[in-house]
Design a protein around this motif. Sequence first.
Motif, PDB file in Angstrom:
ATOM      1  N   TYR A   1      13.421   1.036  -7.592  1.00  0.00           N
ATOM      2  CA  TYR A   1      13.721   2.576  -7.374  1.00  0.00           C
ATOM      3  C   TYR A   1      14.958   1.472  -8.566  1.00  0.00           C
ATOM      4  CZ  TYR A   1      18.472   4.417  -7.645  1.00  0.00           C
ATOM      5  OH  TYR A   1      19.958   5.350  -8.027  1.00  0.00           O
ATOM      6  N   ALA A   2      14.985   0.214  -8.896  1.00  0.00           N
ATOM      7  CA  ALA A   2      15.505  -0.567  -9.610  1.00  0.00           C
ATOM      8  C   ALA A   2      14.922   0.258 -11.156  1.00  0.00           C
ATOM      9  CB  ALA A   2      15.901  -2.133  -9.392  1.00  0.00           C
ATOM     10  N   ALA A   3      13.945   0.226 -11.539  1.00  0.00           N
ATOM     11  CA  ALA A   3      13.026  -0.130 -12.194  1.00  0.00           C
ATOM     12  C   ALA A   3      12.291   1.251 -13.253  1.00  0.00           C
ATOM     13  CB  ALA A   3      11.152  -0.776 -12.056  1.00  0.00           C
ATOM     14  N   GLY A   4      13.201   2.370 -12.427  1.00  0.00           N
ATOM     15  CA  GLY A   4      13.283   3.403 -12.760  1.00  0.00           C
ATOM     16  C   GLY A   4      11.467   4.780 -12.512  1.00  0.00           C
ATOM     17  N   GLY A   5      11.460   5.015 -13.406  1.00  0.00           N
ATOM     18  CA  GLY A   5      10.257   5.235 -13.141  1.00  0.00           C
ATOM     19  C   GLY A   5      10.026   6.750 -12.758  1.00  0.00           C
ATOM     20  N   ALA A   6       8.673   6.929 -12.275  1.00  0.00           N
ATOM     21  CA  ALA A   6       8.024   8.405 -11.640  1.00  0.00           C
ATOM     22  C   ALA A   6       8.388   7.996 -10.741  1.00  0.00           C
ATOM     23  CB  ALA A   6       6.640   9.234 -11.887  1.00  0.00           C
ATOM     24  N   ASN A   7       8.030   7.385  -9.991  1.00  0.00           N
ATOM     25  CA  ASN A   7       7.379   6.498  -8.289  1.00  0.00           C
ATOM     26  C   ASN A   7       9.082   6.123  -8.050  1.00  0.00           C
ATOM     27  OD1 ASN A   7       7.192   5.009 -10.220  1.00  0.00           O
ATOM     28  ND2 ASN A   7       5.630   3.591  -8.545  1.00  0.00           N
ATOM     29  N   ARG A   8      10.024   6.118  -8.435  1.00  0.00           N
ATOM     30  CA  ARG A   8      11.500   5.062  -8.099  1.00  0.00           C
ATOM     31  C   ARG A   8      11.921   5.763  -6.859  1.00  0.00           C
ATOM     32  NH1 ARG A   8      16.652   6.716 -10.014  1.00  0.00           N
ATOM     33  NH2 ARG A   8      17.184   9.183 -10.335  1.00  0.00           N
ATOM     34  N   LEU A   9      11.691   7.776  -6.377  1.00  0.00           N
ATOM     35  CA  LEU A   9      12.135   8.013  -5.336  1.00  0.00           C
ATOM     36  C   LEU A   9      11.411   8.216  -4.125  1.00  0.00           C
ATOM     37  CD1 LEU A   9      14.676  10.114  -6.832  1.00  0.00           C
ATOM     38  CD2 LEU A   9      15.130   8.052  -6.528  1.00  0.00           C
ATOM     39  N   ASP A  10      10.044   7.318  -4.274  1.00  0.00           N
ATOM     40  CA  ASP A  10       8.626   6.708  -3.347  1.00  0.00           C
ATOM     41  C   ASP A  10       9.045   6.744  -2.094  1.00  0.00           C
ATOM     42  OD1 ASP A  10       7.107   8.549  -5.151  1.00  0.00           O
ATOM     43  OD2 ASP A  10       5.517   6.836  -5.165  1.00  0.00           O
ATOM     44  N   SER A  11       9.813   7.492  -0.837  1.00  0.00           N
ATOM     45  CA  SER A  11       9.973   7.263   0.258  1.00  0.00           C
ATOM     46  C   SER A  11       8.952   6.863   0.814  1.00  0.00           C
ATOM     47  CB  SER A  11      10.596   8.251   0.705  1.00  0.00           C
ATOM     48  OG  SER A  11       9.714   9.782   1.130  1.00  0.00           O
ATOM     49  N   PHE A  12       9.523   6.210   2.257  1.00  0.00           N
ATOM     50  CA  PHE A  12       9.018   5.862   3.382  1.00  0.00           C
ATOM     51  C   PHE A  12       8.246   6.264   4.670  1.00  0.00           C
ATOM     52  CE2 PHE A  12      10.864   1.649   1.014  1.00  0.00           C
ATOM     53  CZ  PHE A  12       9.562   0.728   1.265  1.00  0.00           C
ATOM     54  N   ASP A  13       7.822   7.387   4.410  1.00  0.00           N
ATOM     55  CA  ASP A  13       7.846   8.222   5.055  1.00  0.00           C
ATOM     56  C   ASP A  13       6.540   9.240   4.941  1.00  0.00           C
ATOM     57  OD1 ASP A  13       8.800  10.587   3.308  1.00  0.00           O
ATOM     58  OD2 ASP A  13      10.801  10.005   3.653  1.00  0.00           O
ATOM     59  N   LYS A  14       7.089  11.057   5.491  1.00  0.00           N
ATOM     60  CA  LYS A  14       5.633  11.443   5.283  1.00  0.00           C
ATOM     61  C   LYS A  14       5.697  12.627   4.097  1.00  0.00           C
ATOM     62  CE  LYS A  14       8.317  14.989   8.234  1.00  0.00           C
ATOM     63  NZ  LYS A  14       8.138  16.296   9.307  1.00  0.00           N
ATOM     64  N   GLN A  15       6.398  11.951   2.951  1.00  0.00           N
ATOM     65  CA  GLN A  15       5.992  13.005   1.484  1.00  0.00           C
ATOM     66  C   GLN A  15       4.815  12.774   1.102  1.00  0.00           C
ATOM     67  OE1 GLN A  15       8.985  14.456   0.407  1.00  0.00           O
ATOM     68  NE2 GLN A  15       7.654  15.556  -1.154  1.00  0.00           N
ATOM     69  N   ILE A  16       3.952  11.838   1.689  1.00  0.00           N
ATOM     70  CA  ILE A  16       2.619  11.950   0.870  1.00  0.00           C
ATOM     71  C   ILE A  16       1.388  13.655   1.407  1.00  0.00           C
ATOM     72  CG2 ILE A  16       0.105  10.472   1.085  1.00  0.00           C
ATOM     73  CD1 ILE A  16       1.220   8.149   1.627  1.00  0.00           C
ATOM     74  N   VAL A  17       2.109  13.348   2.940  1.00  0.00           N
ATOM     75  CA  VAL A  17       1.734  15.001   3.431  1.00  0.00           C
ATOM     76  C   VAL A  17       2.229  15.925   2.825  1.00  0.00           C
ATOM     77  CG1 VAL A  17       2.115  16.261   5.548  1.00  0.00           C
ATOM     78  CG2 VAL A  17       1.178  13.647   5.754  1.00  0.00           C
ATOM     79  N   ARG A  18       3.954  16.109   2.499  1.00  0.00           N
ATOM     80  CA  ARG A  18       4.516  17.639   2.052  1.00  0.00           C
ATOM     81  C   ARG A  18       4.009  17.752   0.641  1.00  0.00           C
ATOM     82  NH1 ARG A  18       8.698  14.438   3.239  1.00  0.00           N
ATOM     83  NH2 ARG A  18      10.360  14.985   4.833  1.00  0.00           N
ATOM     84  N   ASP A  19       3.551  16.269  -0.156  1.00  0.00           N
ATOM     85  CA  ASP A  19       3.192  16.737  -1.856  1.00  0.00           C
ATOM     86  C   ASP A  19       1.487  17.504  -1.211  1.00  0.00           C
ATOM     87  OD1 ASP A  19       5.853  15.603  -2.228  1.00  0.00           O
ATOM     88  OD2 ASP A  19       5.186  13.750  -2.594  1.00  0.00           O
ATOM     89  N   TRP A  20       0.960  16.832  -0.658  1.00  0.00           N
ATOM     90  CA  TRP A  20      -0.079  16.903  -1.076  1.00  0.00           C
ATOM     91  C   TRP A  20      -0.557  18.740  -0.226  1.00  0.00           C
ATOM     92  CZ3 TRP A  20      -3.324  19.055   3.103  1.00  0.00           C
ATOM     93  CH2 TRP A  20      -5.207  19.378   2.432  1.00  0.00           C
ATOM     94  N   LEU A  21       0.073  19.343   0.862  1.00  0.00           N
ATOM     95  CA  LEU A  21       0.176  19.890   1.324  1.00  0.00           C
ATOM     96  C   LEU A  21       0.820  21.205   0.288  1.00  0.00           C
ATOM     97  CD1 LEU A  21      -0.816  21.279   4.208  1.00  0.00           C
ATOM     98  CD2 LEU A  21       1.825  21.422   4.888  1.00  0.00           C
ATOM     99  N   ALA A  22       2.015  21.155   0.007  1.00  0.00           N
ATOM    100  CA  ALA A  22       2.424  21.943  -1.001  1.00  0.00           C
ATOM    101  C   ALA A  22       1.600  22.305  -2.537  1.00  0.00           C
ATOM    102  CB  ALA A  22       3.639  21.243  -2.004  1.00  0.00           C
ATOM    103  N   ALA A  23       0.826  21.924  -2.755  1.00  0.00           N
ATOM    104  CA  ALA A  23      -0.500  21.743  -3.741  1.00  0.00           C
ATOM    105  C   ALA A  23      -1.514  22.184  -3.544  1.00  0.00           C
ATOM    106  CB  ALA A  23      -0.935  20.201  -3.987  1.00  0.00           C
ATOM    107  N   HIS A  24      -1.762  22.398  -2.056  1.00  0.00           N
ATOM    108  CA  HIS A  24      -2.736  23.015  -1.107  1.00  0.00           C
ATOM    109  C   HIS A  24      -2.836  24.143   0.028  1.00  0.00           C
ATOM    110  CE1 HIS A  24      -4.113  19.086  -2.717  1.00  0.00           C
ATOM    111  NE2 HIS A  24      -5.209  19.369  -3.242  1.00  0.00           N
ATOM    112  N   TRP A  25      -1.590  24.854  -0.493  1.00  0.00           N
ATOM    113  CA  TRP A  25      -1.571  25.482   0.614  1.00  0.00           C
ATOM    114  C   TRP A  25       0.211  26.425  -0.157  1.00  0.00           C
ATOM    115  CZ3 TRP A  25       2.301  25.199   5.183  1.00  0.00           C
ATOM    116  CH2 TRP A  25       2.292  26.769   5.747  1.00  0.00           C
ATOM    117  N   ASP A  26      -0.886  28.091   0.082  1.00  0.00           N
ATOM    118  CA  ASP A  26       0.441  28.680  -0.615  1.00  0.00           C
ATOM    119  C   ASP A  26       1.396  29.163   0.663  1.00  0.00           C
ATOM    120  OD1 ASP A  26      -0.601  29.945   1.462  1.00  0.00           O
ATOM    121  OD2 ASP A  26      -1.514  31.589  -0.621  1.00  0.00           O
ATOM    122  N   LYS A  27       1.569  28.611   1.412  1.00  0.00           N
ATOM    123  CA  LYS A  27       2.472  28.091   2.729  1.00  0.00           C
ATOM    124  C   LYS A  27       2.592  30.007   3.218  1.00  0.00           C
ATOM    125  CE  LYS A  27       5.743  25.542   0.679  1.00  0.00           C
ATOM    126  NZ  LYS A  27       7.269  25.282   0.089  1.00  0.00           N
TER     127      LYS A  27
END
Length: 295
Positions: free
Chosen positions: A239-265
């Motif tokens: 977080y302190a270093a900044g950059g695109a991944n500073r808000l990467d969280s320790f949870d299922k965000q990986i799942v949310r991101d993949w699903l958003a890119a591969h499914w139209d809901k």
Amino acid sequence: MIIGDSRLEALGWHHVYSGKVRDLYESSAHPDRLLVVASDRVSAFDHILSPGIPGKGALLTQLTLWWFGRLGEPTHLAGGHPSLGEHLPDQIAPRTMLVHRLEMYPIECVVRGYLAGSGWAEYQVSGSVCGIPLPEGLREGDQLPEPIFTPAFKAPMGEHDENITFERMAEIVGDADAVMLRDASLRIFETASDIAAERGVLLADSKFEFGREPSTGGAVLADEVLTSDSSRYWDAETYAAGGANRLDSFDKQIVRDWLAAHWDKTGEPPELPAEIVERTVARYQELVDRFLTDH
């Protein structure tokens, strides 16, 4: 799939409710107790996905029990692994808590120390979160001047929880209980933030749930607490270093991101690839290791 249902039935525990992640059991032999069993189910965009995240239920339970032992707050816990291991099958014990039966408040007690998630979305529109005005010019992920209490009304199963103002919360639970729940939530968040910081982790936001103990009328902390599913954690150095991944969280965000890119809901969501599942398992495990490793 409900974890170990037939084996719990054989021990006198009968299934009474399933949420997105947890299953509840009751027993006529223990009318003032419930078994809370955390599954490996994972949900996103109001759908339960397939496959689950192996070991997730045990990790969430392990982290909840760890926090219960450090917060100094009354909780609903009556027993947890390993003490339950003598009585429950090995597959179930590590993901199970024996808890006091409570009268739950219909409120999610959300505390935000940083601007993210639905709070960020609301701020962009109104400059406030749950009726609380915030300074102009904040960016996504910015730390707030001080943590804010932003309650949500727990919607019926299958519906979205609704962010509400503190005044609306007081109408629902009464003025005295509203103040008590707000103050307890802010106190717990402050304590947890200090503990997380010692481990190089930022606690961005979290939600707490409370219930009233019927015999005493006292309010106690209930459900899971400060887990990857109920809280947003960031790595402090990243977080302190900044950059695109500073808000990467320790949870299922990986799942949310993949699903958003591969499914139209629309329709049923696609099955999660093994690589996405493995990365998500590692992210959950990393947070548990951060906290449970001796410091």
